[in-house]
Design an enzyme around this catalytic site. Sequence first.
Site, mmCIF file in Angstrom:
data_model
loop_
_atom_site.group_PDB
_atom_site.id
_atom_site.type_symbol
_atom_site.label_atom_id
_atom_site.label_comp_id
_atom_site.label_asym_id
_atom_site.label_seq_id
_atom_site.Cartn_x
_atom_site.Cartn_y
_atom_site.Cartn_z
ATOM 1 N N TYR A 23 70.683 49.083 -28.347
ATOM 2 C CA TYR A 23 70.452 48.162 -27.233
ATOM 3 C C TYR A 23 69.138 48.501 -26.504
ATOM 4 O O TYR A 23 68.273 47.641 -26.307
ATOM 5 C CB TYR A 23 71.640 48.182 -26.243
ATOM 6 C CG TYR A 23 71.289 47.406 -25.006
ATOM 7 C CD1 TYR A 23 71.324 46.020 -25.023
ATOM 8 C CD2 TYR A 23 70.831 48.047 -23.863
ATOM 9 C CE1 TYR A 23 70.916 45.286 -23.925
ATOM 10 C CE2 TYR A 23 70.425 47.332 -22.766
ATOM 11 C CZ TYR A 23 70.482 45.943 -22.792
ATOM 12 O OH TYR A 23 70.064 45.231 -21.709
ATOM 13 N N ASP A 78 73.354 42.532 -24.517
ATOM 14 C CA ASP A 78 74.201 43.184 -23.503
ATOM 15 C C ASP A 78 75.420 42.290 -23.207
ATOM 16 O O ASP A 78 75.611 41.255 -23.862
ATOM 17 C CB ASP A 78 73.391 43.480 -22.227
ATOM 18 C CG ASP A 78 73.111 42.234 -21.400
ATOM 19 O OD1 ASP A 78 73.322 41.105 -21.912
ATOM 20 O OD2 ASP A 78 72.693 42.375 -20.240
ATOM 21 N N GLY A 109 76.945 58.260 -12.410
ATOM 22 C CA GLY A 109 77.944 58.598 -13.443
ATOM 23 C C GLY A 109 77.332 58.746 -14.826
ATOM 24 O O GLY A 109 76.125 58.609 -15.005
ATOM 25 N N THR A 115 76.433 50.121 -15.342
ATOM 26 C CA THR A 115 76.251 50.046 -13.889
ATOM 27 C C THR A 115 75.675 48.678 -13.514
ATOM 28 O O THR A 115 75.003 48.057 -14.326
ATOM 29 C CB THR A 115 75.274 51.149 -13.424
ATOM 30 O OG1 THR A 115 75.571 52.343 -14.127
ATOM 31 C CG2 THR A 115 75.389 51.429 -11.951
ATOM 32 N N THR A 124 85.911 57.809 -18.751
ATOM 33 C CA THR A 124 85.982 56.833 -19.846
ATOM 34 C C THR A 124 87.297 56.934 -20.611
ATOM 35 O O THR A 124 87.878 55.916 -20.973
ATOM 36 C CB THR A 124 84.810 57.065 -20.836
ATOM 37 O OG1 THR A 124 83.656 57.343 -20.089
ATOM 38 C CG2 THR A 124 84.583 55.863 -21.715
ATOM 39 N N GLU A 131 66.689 50.230 -18.046
ATOM 40 C CA GLU A 131 67.731 49.916 -19.036
ATOM 41 C C GLU A 131 68.703 51.077 -19.203
ATOM 42 O O GLU A 131 69.899 50.873 -19.381
ATOM 43 C CB GLU A 131 67.108 49.532 -20.384
ATOM 44 C CG GLU A 131 66.400 48.183 -20.372
ATOM 45 C CD GLU A 131 67.330 47.009 -20.045
ATOM 46 O OE1 GLU A 131 68.555 47.136 -20.177
ATOM 47 O OE2 GLU A 131 66.812 45.955 -19.624
ATOM 48 N N TRP A 175 61.786 46.299 -11.627
ATOM 49 C CA TRP A 175 61.256 46.708 -12.937
ATOM 50 C C TRP A 175 60.740 45.500 -13.741
ATOM 51 O O TRP A 175 60.325 45.638 -14.873
ATOM 52 C CB TRP A 175 62.329 47.429 -13.760
ATOM 53 C CG TRP A 175 63.632 46.709 -13.822
ATOM 54 C CD1 TRP A 175 63.993 45.746 -14.694
ATOM 55 C CD2 TRP A 175 64.760 46.912 -12.962
ATOM 56 N NE1 TRP A 175 65.264 45.318 -14.438
ATOM 57 C CE2 TRP A 175 65.773 46.028 -13.377
ATOM 58 C CE3 TRP A 175 65.024 47.769 -11.873
ATOM 59 C CZ2 TRP A 175 67.014 45.962 -12.748
ATOM 60 C CZ3 TRP A 175 66.261 47.699 -11.257
ATOM 61 C CH2 TRP A 175 67.235 46.806 -11.691
#
Length: 360
Positions: A133, A151, A94, A56, A310, A50, A33
């Site tokens: 973000y 990040d 996920g 991940t 989570t 993103e 990317w």
Amino acid sequence: MNSTRKQVCNQKAQEVIRRLLKWYDKNARTLPWRYGHHEQGNPYHTWLSEVMLQQTTVITVIDYFHRFIEKWPTLKALAEASEEEVLTNWQGLGYYSRARNLLKCARYVQNNLEGAFPKDPSALLKLPGIGPYTASAVSGIAFRQKHVPVDGNIIRVMSRLYGLKTPLPDLKGEVEKVVKIYCENPRPGDFAQGLMDFGATLCRPKNPSCEICPLQNKCVAYEENTQHLIPFRKPKPQKPTRFGKAFLIYDKNGLLLLQKRPEKGLLANMMEVPSTLWSTDSDEVERSFIDIGGDGKFTRLNQTVKHTFTHFHLELDVYHGGLNDFKPRCSTTKWVAPDALDTHPLPTLMKKVIRAGNLC
Ligand code: SF4
């Protein structure tokens, strides 16, 4: 901040920008990317990568990114996909609400913004699934606006460079303030990606390569020998464990019973094998087992599947049996051949349950 201190801060920032960009020009990771310094940005690619990269690793995302771009080469193509197709191709990444929001966002941009992402973070923030973000990342990286997304890698590098001792998660706000002086640079997108690569390969969480670091004499943590301690973290509260029973129900032709989860909540709209309630209270699980007609009719396999979400850990005992008087808790059920399971949006948890049944 007085003017002398401000000047010193700016000088440090300008020197870090210069050295970091030089490092990036030699050491940038090749990622599907990414585009070069002189190439036109592609907001669709930046946004997709993103969103996938949240929670991940880069290595995991590369295959998924290729798969999505091959299947849906443009935002328009993605906007025309069905939710089931997107969820099926997202399996294993996920956090499925991200996939649903991805599709909502693609449809919104295609139908309301003539297929063009806005450049400005405040406009990007209004789109489904885009938080601060991702808005900064798309604006800074794809449109080369003066924004640097923050990040985990950037938090680590910046907190070490400035010796910030505030523990996570509060540290993030402090780093966001520091990063503002770094937005004023000729290549904000490359600077952000450079910091990400630098954090992933040199200023790693454990054993940072300080001895070959081009920023060494600008780094407070190195000077104080606290680089192995920063960033500090507040201890995380313990997650509760919920229990449940999952049922592998095959018909006489070997088809497996799946049902669709509710539209809202955890794993919304994904497919699953039927199960009892998932609860921290084992009596409640037993009552649910009796309510759905499972008691005495299913054989417990010697397998317990463990999975972590989570907010909780989950332990599912796996059972198998026929339909009998079984009353699934859901009306949308489907019989599926084992070799067609991949064409359905099955979360990792359910794949583990099915695999556990095959091990017996
Ligand atoms: S000197 Fe070490 S801790 Fe400081 S920025 Fe470089 S790699 Fe990171």
